[in-house]
Design an enzyme around this catalytic site. Structure first.
Site, mmCIF file in Angstrom:
data_model
loop_
_atom_site.group_PDB
_atom_site.id
_atom_site.type_symbol
_atom_site.label_atom_id
_atom_site.label_comp_id
_atom_site.label_asym_id
_atom_site.label_seq_id
_atom_site.Cartn_x
_atom_site.Cartn_y
_atom_site.Cartn_z
ATOM 1 N N GLU A 37 2.645 -5.555 -2.761
ATOM 2 C CA GLU A 37 3.761 -5.681 -1.795
ATOM 3 C C GLU A 37 3.765 -7.033 -1.086
ATOM 4 O O GLU A 37 4.734 -7.372 -0.398
ATOM 5 C CB GLU A 37 3.716 -4.584 -0.716
ATOM 6 N N GLU A 63 5.401 -7.783 -4.568
ATOM 7 C CA GLU A 63 6.071 -7.093 -5.672
ATOM 8 C C GLU A 63 5.960 -5.583 -5.524
ATOM 9 O O GLU A 63 5.086 -5.082 -4.829
ATOM 10 C CB GLU A 63 5.512 -7.507 -7.033
#
Lengths: 340, 340
Positions: A306, A163
């Site tokens: 991430e 994310e």
């Protein structure tokens, strides 16, 4: 998952040429994947990470060390191949897509970008619900579709949930506080790196939001709508779709894990498909993992998100499957099995 | 290593597109390799694991859950490609050699086998020194030669130190007790899996040996000769040779770490080249790592040895170097750097 296959899988790993249980966490992953795939020759040859992105109204409260426009900039960095998750995916032969769930811009088309935008960012959950129930449902559906469309192109054996979204560690921490009943002092961390003053403010904002919304701790959809973000909703939808398709799901840091918890509250049967990607520096992640009965195997002091922790663990799952497939048994190798 | 390069390396990793320090342990490894190689583009493209093997007279005391002949059988398993370390090396593109330092047999020639045998096993250190000072020196030299001969064939940027030898966790624990001053209750674990009775016996044997030999805690060669094993000596020699050639060394479990400690006591300057491979279930490993100022980044509940933990960490070092080389800076990616 169908747990009846577990004893068969465990027996296979127990007969391999090593002391009983000596490969610890790798053995657990090997058994889990064998159960998910109902196979004594499990494999995760096709790996993919989906990085869900969204913006957050709560940044107006001064809860992040980075300005909100960094969400857009980092999505551009992912698409250009320069971010940590790009490097990690190249290292581990993992495919990568970025899913725009709710970034406050309009991106040009790009082969790595999947457009599933619901809105240009959430409302500020410190003063009103982050999204409506309809928006939350639409975002979950969009997340599921992002997985399913990618799965149709390259069927995945394992998927990692990453994310990006400035402000989203506030959203994740608020969801974890509400779902576990733990106070903000136990759950809320520094995110991308706020100072002591910023941390105090972040905790106050979350306490205020929890008093305002009083969400039902067992209602995943309500937690998501009141406190969530579009990228968290996207992950929750993708987790549900992946599990329904027999695909192992690797979570990442506090945001990815909070989103996994939303999926778990909506459908606890996803649990058998979930793997904890790493132990985050963010203390709230641990509470969310415990709520789902998960524990991480690596602790590299990461606090980036991430999908970086997920990428490393996806490789360990690959190693675990390979160990199950290739390692010799005592009988095959002609090795005495000792007193096991 | 020349520490003057460290600030330059740290500056490079600090300017990459992530919050300051957010990749934790990976950043530390990136900086360490940059310093070892004096390069901002470090790489560990050529990786090799040396598995040193030897037998132990102390098995006569009933300290292992497996019979002594398993040392020979496991070496055969390594050569046939069926052991865990074979699977791990295939997964991570790591070359593998087995070094016979002191196994109680005569092996047929094999392309993966390096013959550096000093004797067919040590004497029982519970009743006499494991080896003479001359044998210990010869074994260190042979271990160094094993590294250097392999290095001449395929120059290594990173080398992992694995081992096999029934009884060798007793030898390692005795060395760690002697070097750290900790009691056997704090250091001695179950090795391949002795039961409560066996653990009690193992601790008594080690206590007895420590009273008998009273070794100088700072004299690595004396610790090795009185309490060691030929595979531990081989690792110590290989560590010294690797560090002298600017090659990063990854240690493994309690045995590999105890052998690394011998090398460290002989020459503390090896420290900058050493990386802890993992946190072992064997509690004594932690004490040995602390003595050298090392801390592990992965904790997978391993207690197998062979180099299995080292293999995983060698891949993480590879990832760290790649991150240093490939990840974009804030300026390159056009990302705001926040308040760092």
């Amino acid at each position: 998952v169908d747990g009846s296959f577990e004893p068969v899988a465990r027996r296979k790993i127990d007969l391999k040429t090593k002391p009983l249980g000596a490969l610890g966490r790798i053995e657990e992953l090997a058994v889990q994947l064998a159960v998910i795939q109902r196979s004594l020759m499990p494999n995760v040859a096709t790996k993919h990470i989906l990085v869900f992105a969204g913006d957050h109204g709560v940044v107006d409260e001064g809860v992040s060390a980075f300005p909100a426009r960094v969400t857009v900039q980092m999505v551009e960095n992912f698409l250009a191949g320069g971010a940590a998750i790009n490097v990690f995916c190249r290292q581990y032969d993992i495919g990568l897509s970025v899913v725009d769930m709710g970034v406050d811009t309009t991106f040009a088309r790009h082969p790595l970008l999947i457009d599933k935008k619901v809105a240009r960012g959430t409302a500020n959950f410190a003063v009103q619900p982050a999204m409506t129930r309809e928006q939350a449902l639409a975002a979950i559906e969009n997340g599921a579709r992002a997985f399913l469309e990618q799965h149709a192109v390259t069927p995945m054996k394992i998927v990692g949930m990453g994310e990006m979204g400035i402000g989203n560690s506030s959203s994740a921490a608020a969801i974890i506080c509400a779902a576990t009943g733990l106070g903000s002092a136990m759950v809320v961390g520094r995110g991308t790196g706020v100072d002591d003053e910023g941390l105090k403010r972040k905790r106050e904002v979350i306490d205020r939001a929890l008093r305002l919304h009083r969400p039902d701790p067992d209602d995943g959809l309500e937690l998501l709508a009141k406190l969530g973000g579009y990228e968290l909703a996207g992950i929750a939808g993708a987790v549900l779709a992946a599990a329904a398709n027999g695909c192992c799901v690797v979570l990442d840091g506090i945001i990815s894990t909070a989103a996994g918890l939303i999926a778990y509250l909506i459908c606890p049967a996803v649990q058998g498909y979930l793997v904890a990607g790493h132990r985050s520096v963010e203390q709230g992640q641990q509470a969310a993992l415990q709520r789902m009965g998960l524990s991480p195997g690596i602790d590299l002091d990461f606090r980036l998100g991430e999908g970086t922790g997920a990428a490393i663990t996806m490789n360990l799952v690959d190693l675990a499957c390979r160990t199950m497939r290739e390692m010799a048994s005592f009988a095959e190798a002609g090795v005495d099995s000792g007193n096991i």
